[in-house]
Scaffold this motif. Structure first.
Motif, PDB file in Angstrom:
ATOM      1  N   THR A   1     -80.184 -28.659  -0.944  1.00  0.00           N
ATOM      2  CA  THR A   1     -79.929 -28.835   0.501  1.00  0.00           C
ATOM      3  C   THR A   1     -80.311 -30.155   1.109  1.00  0.00           C
ATOM      4  OG1 THR A   1     -81.991 -27.925   1.101  1.00  0.00           O
ATOM      5  CG2 THR A   1     -80.287 -26.253   0.910  1.00  0.00           C
ATOM      6  N   GLN A   2     -81.379 -30.957   0.160  1.00  0.00           N
ATOM      7  CA  GLN A   2     -81.535 -32.211   0.510  1.00  0.00           C
ATOM      8  C   GLN A   2     -80.837 -33.329  -0.508  1.00  0.00           C
ATOM      9  OE1 GLN A   2     -85.713 -30.747   0.005  1.00  0.00           O
ATOM     10  NE2 GLN A   2     -86.132 -31.404   2.258  1.00  0.00           N
ATOM     11  N   MET A   3     -80.827 -34.511   0.078  1.00  0.00           N
ATOM     12  CA  MET A   3     -80.250 -35.707  -0.461  1.00  0.00           C
ATOM     13  C   MET A   3     -80.935 -35.893  -1.837  1.00  0.00           C
ATOM     14  SD  MET A   3     -79.302 -38.259   2.579  1.00  0.00           S
ATOM     15  CE  MET A   3     -78.966 -39.650   1.513  1.00  0.00           C
ATOM     16  N   SER A   4     -80.331 -36.406  -2.666  1.00  0.00           N
ATOM     17  CA  SER A   4     -80.959 -36.866  -4.342  1.00  0.00           C
ATOM     18  C   SER A   4     -80.282 -38.010  -4.557  1.00  0.00           C
ATOM     19  CB  SER A   4     -80.635 -35.583  -4.996  1.00  0.00           C
ATOM     20  OG  SER A   4     -81.142 -34.403  -4.768  1.00  0.00           O
ATOM     21  N   PHE A   5     -81.016 -38.462  -5.523  1.00  0.00           N
ATOM     22  CA  PHE A   5     -80.571 -39.712  -6.346  1.00  0.00           C
ATOM     23  C   PHE A   5     -79.383 -39.106  -7.436  1.00  0.00           C
ATOM     24  CE2 PHE A   5     -84.150 -42.038  -4.300  1.00  0.00           C
ATOM     25  CZ  PHE A   5     -83.544 -42.967  -3.705  1.00  0.00           C
ATOM     26  N   MET A   6     -80.078 -38.138  -7.823  1.00  0.00           N
ATOM     27  CA  MET A   6     -79.360 -37.224  -9.111  1.00  0.00           C
ATOM     28  C   MET A   6     -79.981 -35.952  -8.945  1.00  0.00           C
ATOM     29  SD  MET A   6     -79.690 -38.204 -12.924  1.00  0.00           S
ATOM     30  CE  MET A   6     -78.993 -40.008 -12.942  1.00  0.00           C
ATOM     31  N   PHE A   7     -79.215 -34.919  -9.261  1.00  0.00           N
ATOM     32  CA  PHE A   7     -79.284 -33.650  -9.354  1.00  0.00           C
ATOM     33  C   PHE A   7     -78.239 -32.989 -10.465  1.00  0.00           C
ATOM     34  CE2 PHE A   7     -79.194 -28.969  -7.807  1.00  0.00           C
ATOM     35  CZ  PHE A   7     -80.397 -28.548  -8.505  1.00  0.00           C
ATOM     36  N   ASP A   8     -78.748 -32.834 -11.633  1.00  0.00           N
ATOM     37  CA  ASP A   8     -77.685 -32.395 -12.564  1.00  0.00           C
ATOM     38  C   ASP A   8     -78.140 -30.944 -13.178  1.00  0.00           C
ATOM     39  OD1 ASP A   8     -76.434 -34.901 -12.344  1.00  0.00           O
ATOM     40  OD2 ASP A   8     -76.752 -35.551 -14.382  1.00  0.00           O
ATOM     41  N   ASP A   9     -77.450 -30.113 -13.486  1.00  0.00           N
ATOM     42  CA  ASP A   9     -77.431 -28.828 -14.435  1.00  0.00           C
ATOM     43  C   ASP A   9     -77.026 -29.391 -15.664  1.00  0.00           C
ATOM     44  OD1 ASP A   9     -74.748 -28.992 -14.036  1.00  0.00           O
ATOM     45  OD2 ASP A   9     -74.882 -27.013 -13.167  1.00  0.00           O
ATOM     46  N   VAL A  10     -77.197 -28.578 -16.633  1.00  0.00           N
ATOM     47  CA  VAL A  10     -76.907 -29.070 -17.932  1.00  0.00           C
ATOM     48  C   VAL A  10     -75.554 -29.248 -18.050  1.00  0.00           C
ATOM     49  CG1 VAL A  10     -76.942 -27.906 -20.402  1.00  0.00           C
ATOM     50  CG2 VAL A  10     -78.919 -27.760 -19.124  1.00  0.00           C
TER      51      VAL A  10
ATOM     52  N   ASP B   1     -79.955 -23.113 -18.555  1.00  0.00           N
ATOM     53  CA  ASP B   1     -79.908 -23.268 -17.096  1.00  0.00           C
ATOM     54  C   ASP B   1     -80.954 -24.428 -16.387  1.00  0.00           C
ATOM     55  OD1 ASP B   1     -82.249 -21.938 -17.919  1.00  0.00           O
ATOM     56  OD2 ASP B   1     -82.146 -20.391 -16.268  1.00  0.00           O
ATOM     57  N   GLY B   2     -81.386 -25.139 -17.381  1.00  0.00           N
ATOM     58  CA  GLY B   2     -82.104 -26.301 -16.909  1.00  0.00           C
ATOM     59  C   GLY B   2     -81.619 -27.154 -16.014  1.00  0.00           C
ATOM     60  N   SER B   3     -82.531 -28.183 -15.299  1.00  0.00           N
ATOM     61  CA  SER B   3     -81.992 -29.290 -14.269  1.00  0.00           C
ATOM     62  C   SER B   3     -82.948 -30.384 -14.542  1.00  0.00           C
ATOM     63  CB  SER B   3     -82.032 -28.307 -12.795  1.00  0.00           C
ATOM     64  OG  SER B   3     -83.404 -28.412 -12.504  1.00  0.00           O
ATOM     65  N   TYR B   4     -82.230 -31.445 -13.801  1.00  0.00           N
ATOM     66  CA  TYR B   4     -83.092 -32.684 -13.728  1.00  0.00           C
ATOM     67  C   TYR B   4     -82.669 -33.394 -12.526  1.00  0.00           C
ATOM     68  CZ  TYR B   4     -83.944 -37.519 -15.084  1.00  0.00           C
ATOM     69  OH  TYR B   4     -84.269 -39.012 -15.169  1.00  0.00           O
ATOM     70  N   TRP B   5     -83.748 -33.578 -11.690  1.00  0.00           N
ATOM     71  CA  TRP B   5     -83.573 -33.848 -10.433  1.00  0.00           C
ATOM     72  C   TRP B   5     -84.377 -35.162  -9.868  1.00  0.00           C
ATOM     73  CZ3 TRP B   5     -86.643 -31.100  -5.928  1.00  0.00           C
ATOM     74  CH2 TRP B   5     -86.268 -31.339  -4.629  1.00  0.00           C
ATOM     75  N   ILE B   6     -83.965 -36.025  -9.241  1.00  0.00           N
ATOM     76  CA  ILE B   6     -84.679 -37.233  -8.779  1.00  0.00           C
ATOM     77  C   ILE B   6     -84.431 -37.164  -7.078  1.00  0.00           C
ATOM     78  CG2 ILE B   6     -84.784 -39.986  -8.554  1.00  0.00           C
ATOM     79  CD1 ILE B   6     -83.259 -40.073 -11.400  1.00  0.00           C
ATOM     80  N   PRO B   7     -85.430 -36.528  -6.497  1.00  0.00           N
ATOM     81  CA  PRO B   7     -85.114 -36.382  -4.941  1.00  0.00           C
ATOM     82  C   PRO B   7     -84.985 -37.603  -4.309  1.00  0.00           C
ATOM     83  CG  PRO B   7     -87.423 -35.826  -5.853  1.00  0.00           C
ATOM     84  CD  PRO B   7     -86.542 -36.111  -6.860  1.00  0.00           C
ATOM     85  N   HIS B   8     -84.723 -37.467  -3.109  1.00  0.00           N
ATOM     86  CA  HIS B   8     -84.699 -38.747  -2.311  1.00  0.00           C
ATOM     87  C   HIS B   8     -86.020 -39.183  -1.472  1.00  0.00           C
ATOM     88  CE1 HIS B   8     -83.524 -41.165   1.432  1.00  0.00           C
ATOM     89  NE2 HIS B   8     -82.729 -41.706   0.631  1.00  0.00           N
ATOM     90  N   ARG B   9     -86.856 -37.994  -1.488  1.00  0.00           N
ATOM     91  CA  ARG B   9     -87.953 -38.316  -0.814  1.00  0.00           C
ATOM     92  C   ARG B   9     -89.091 -37.488  -1.589  1.00  0.00           C
ATOM     93  NH1 ARG B   9     -85.075 -37.122   3.854  1.00  0.00           N
ATOM     94  NH2 ARG B   9     -85.409 -35.156   3.671  1.00  0.00           N
TER      95      ARG B   9
END
Length: 179
Positions: free
Chosen positions: A70-79, A54-62
């Motif tokens: 709920t916020q913009m992301s460059f990337m938000f991936d679950d497995v 259930d891991g995740s990888y996130w590149i937030p916008h700010r």
């Protein structure tokens, strides 16, 4: 084509006993260096195995963003999304990856910050990533925050956050390859 779909099965036996995970800085560095090497060598099966089911990888916008849903992301991936993206990156018919992107990750300033209320060990570090494709070099820099948990056979990444120093700058391409 390398089959990625079966790589996550051994993570399904995560321990139900909550234990406090403790790593030395050197052990945390080894994990982060191994992750960088897997990405640079395009060994996406091994890279995916570093994450919990259930891991995740996130590149937030700010850098102040706190909620990837709920916020913009460059990337938000679950497995499942990470697996699909990796399969696409390895598929020789993917025109967006002909020739394949090559990368070099440098990870430094690793700090083991301690555990949070969920029992995850927080590790923070800095990175520089250079990517090359079609005679173009791209440079990325910023900070990683890894939330790590113990499993019966290894330490796994529960969540990875990637904060870009130029998150508010102009990005002329869509990120396809993990940083």
């Amino acid at each position: 084509m390398i089959g990625i779909t079966g790589t996550k099965q051994r993570n399904q036996t995560m321990s139900t006993i909550e234990q406090t995970l403790k790593l030395t800085r050197s052990e945390a560095e080894d994990l982060l260096f191994r992750q960088a090497e897997y990405l640079d060598s395009r060994d996406f099966n091994a890279w995916l195995d570093l994450f919990t089911d259930d891991g995740s990888y996130w590149i937030p916008h700010r850098p102040t963003d706190t909620d990837p849903e709920t916020q913009m992301s460059f990337m938000f991936d679950d497995v499942p999304m990470m697996m699909a993206r990796c399969e696409r990156l390895l598929d020789p018919r993917t025109m967006g990856q002909l020739p394949p992107t090559r990368s070099s990750h440098v990870v430094s300033n690793v700090q083991v910050l301690g555990t949070n209320g969920d029992g995850e060990l927080i590790v923070r570090s800095r990175f520089h990533v250079t990517q090359f494709r079609r005679d173009t070099l791209k440079f990325y820099a910023g900070a990683y925050t890894h939330h790590l948990v113990g499993s019966p056979d290894a330490v796994r990444i529960q969540r990875q956050r990637v904060d870009l120093i130029d998150c508010d700058g102009i990005h002329d391409t869509i990120l396809q390859v993990y940083l």
